[in-house]
Design a protein around this motif. Structure first.
Motif, short mmCIF file in Angstrom:
data_model
loop_
_atom_site.label_atom_id
_atom_site.label_comp_id
_atom_site.label_asym_id
_atom_site.label_seq_id
_atom_site.Cartn_x
_atom_site.Cartn_y
_atom_site.Cartn_z
N ARG A 193 -25.99 5.09 26.35
CA ARG A 193 -24.64 4.78 26.32
C ARG A 193 -23.52 4.99 27.52
O ARG A 193 -22.42 4.56 27.79
CB ARG A 193 -23.87 5.56 25.24
CG ARG A 193 -24.51 5.08 23.78
CD ARG A 193 -23.96 5.54 22.75
NE ARG A 193 -24.40 4.94 21.22
CZ ARG A 193 -23.65 3.82 20.79
NH1 ARG A 193 -22.69 3.42 21.37
NH2 ARG A 193 -24.11 3.47 19.65
N LEU A 194 -24.01 6.03 28.24
CA LEU A 194 -22.95 6.61 29.43
C LEU A 194 -23.32 6.07 30.89
O LEU A 194 -22.84 6.32 31.87
CB LEU A 194 -23.17 8.06 29.42
CG LEU A 194 -22.77 8.73 28.03
CD1 LEU A 194 -22.54 10.22 28.16
CD2 LEU A 194 -21.03 8.40 27.90
N LEU A 245 -15.81 8.08 25.73
CA LEU A 245 -15.52 9.12 24.73
C LEU A 245 -15.80 8.99 23.47
O LEU A 245 -16.43 9.64 22.61
CB LEU A 245 -14.12 9.98 24.88
CG LEU A 245 -14.24 11.48 24.80
CD1 LEU A 245 -15.26 12.37 25.48
CD2 LEU A 245 -12.88 12.13 24.94
N GLU A 246 -15.52 7.73 22.88
CA GLU A 246 -15.91 7.39 21.60
C GLU A 246 -17.31 6.84 21.59
O GLU A 246 -18.06 7.30 20.48
CB GLU A 246 -15.28 5.79 21.41
CG GLU A 246 -13.75 6.08 21.22
CD GLU A 246 -12.96 4.54 21.34
OE1 GLU A 246 -13.78 3.77 21.51
OE2 GLU A 246 -11.73 4.60 20.81
N MET A 252 -17.95 15.48 33.08
CA MET A 252 -16.79 14.57 32.98
C MET A 252 -15.82 14.72 34.10
O MET A 252 -14.96 15.78 33.96
CB MET A 252 -15.93 14.24 31.71
CG MET A 252 -17.05 14.01 30.53
SD MET A 252 -16.27 14.12 28.89
CE MET A 252 -17.50 13.60 27.92
N PRO A 253 -15.83 14.02 35.39
CA PRO A 253 -14.90 14.17 36.20
C PRO A 253 -13.34 14.06 35.85
O PRO A 253 -13.29 13.15 35.12
CB PRO A 253 -15.31 13.45 37.55
CG PRO A 253 -16.75 13.02 37.16
CD PRO A 253 -16.92 13.18 35.57
N SER A 254 -12.61 14.80 36.17
CA SER A 254 -11.18 14.72 35.75
C SER A 254 -10.41 13.48 36.24
O SER A 254 -9.71 13.06 35.58
CB SER A 254 -10.44 15.90 36.35
OG SER A 254 -10.18 16.05 37.66
N ASN A 255 -10.95 13.08 37.66
CA ASN A 255 -10.26 11.68 37.89
C ASN A 255 -10.57 10.50 37.21
O ASN A 255 -9.62 9.39 37.18
CB ASN A 255 -10.85 11.10 39.47
CG ASN A 255 -12.31 11.06 39.36
OD1 ASN A 255 -13.20 11.89 38.86
ND2 ASN A 255 -12.64 9.94 39.92
N ILE A 256 -11.45 10.32 36.10
CA ILE A 256 -11.79 9.62 35.04
C ILE A 256 -11.46 9.86 33.69
O ILE A 256 -11.23 8.91 32.88
CB ILE A 256 -13.41 9.06 35.13
CG1 ILE A 256 -13.95 10.11 34.65
CG2 ILE A 256 -13.77 8.48 36.38
CD1 ILE A 256 -15.78 9.77 34.48
N THR A 257 -11.29 11.24 33.57
CA THR A 257 -10.91 11.69 32.32
C THR A 257 -9.50 11.90 32.08
O THR A 257 -8.76 11.52 30.96
CB THR A 257 -11.78 12.89 32.10
OG1 THR A 257 -12.95 12.77 32.46
CG2 THR A 257 -11.62 13.32 30.37
N PHE A 258 -8.54 12.49 33.01
CA PHE A 258 -7.28 12.75 33.09
C PHE A 258 -6.28 12.41 33.94
O PHE A 258 -6.79 12.25 35.37
CB PHE A 258 -7.32 14.34 32.90
CG PHE A 258 -7.77 15.12 31.81
CD1 PHE A 258 -7.44 15.09 30.44
CD2 PHE A 258 -9.28 15.64 32.13
CE1 PHE A 258 -8.32 15.49 29.59
CE2 PHE A 258 -9.80 15.93 31.04
CZ PHE A 258 -9.31 16.15 29.80
N GLY A 259 -5.26 12.07 34.06
CA GLY A 259 -4.24 12.05 35.15
C GLY A 259 -4.00 13.28 35.86
O GLY A 259 -4.50 14.47 35.47
#
Length: 226
Positions: A95-96, A135-136, A114-121
């Motif tokens: 899936r990933l 994440l779903e 999970m790298p922050s650049n794809i997860t958070f601003g």
């Protein structure tokens, strides 16, 4: 006594075929892709079939979902914890693939990085809307394999004050945990932790290193390790 009609019974067995490759003594190794003969695989296959049928009978509201969970639980009983985690890892890797999320195996534990650049601003703790589908997908697998608990770890680089980084890491871990719960993962299975800048995986002296240090990790642990 609840019973399955012919259509539901066929569906239950189809779920086993779709969710595992363990219905016979010959199976596919999740790591190498090669066929192998395994007593654990044979036991897991038998357990998965039995579990799928029982799960489908037990869940009137959603027989397919009941069969999925029953198959996973049956595989755990028939093949052991290691094989159960093998199958869960295989589902996550499938899936990933191509999402930027790393899937790592540590004994019987699975770690998702999970790298922050794809997860958070930048300097934000709300999950990016672009990351929702990824994440779903994680949530679907975690919900199916409900014999594992989920520990969510937030990490930052060394930029900014210790207090700010600690708070940000806690908020980011909490955001991911809340997202998983909103997707149906039982809240009692989820624990969140913030570590600020304490555990870097690279040097903070370079932009590349700082980017690697800004991350959220999910560790999936078998229930008996809690």
């Amino acid at each position: 006594m609840k019973t399955l009609n012919k259509k539901s019974l066929v569906s239950a067995f189809a779920v086993v075929g779709l969710t595992t490759t363990i219905v016979a003594c010959t199976t596919v190794n999740p790591y190498t892709g090669e066929q192998q003969t395994s007593k654990a695989a044979s036991g897991a296959g038998i357990g998965a079939i039995a579990g799928a049928v029982v799960g489908a009978i037990a869940d009137d509201g959603d027989r397919k979902k009941g069969a999925l969970r029953g198959a996973a639980a049956g595989a755990l009983l028939g093949g052991g914890i290691g094989y159960y985690m093998d199958v869960q890892e295989k589902h996550l890797r499938d899936r990933l693939a191509g999402t930027g999320v790393q899937v790592q195996r540590e004994g019987d534990n699975i770690r998702l990085v999970m790298p922050s650049n794809i997860t958070f601003g930048v300097d934000r703790h709300d999950v990016r809307s672009e990351f929702y589908p990824t994440l779903e997908s994680v949530s679907l697998v975690i919900d199916e394999f409900d014999q594992t608990n989920v520990r969510v770890y937030g990490h930052t680089d060394s930029t900014g004050s210790d207090a700010h980084n600690q708070t940000l890491s806690e908020q980011r871990a909490s955001s991911v945990g809340q997202f998983l719960q909103a997707q149906g993962v039982t809240g009692s299975r989820i624990s969140t932790f913030g570590y600020g800048e304490k555990y870097p995986v690279a040097s903070n002296s370079s932009a590349e290193g700082r980017q690697l240090n800004r991350r959220v990790e999910l560790e999936l642990q078998p229930l008996d390790q809690q």
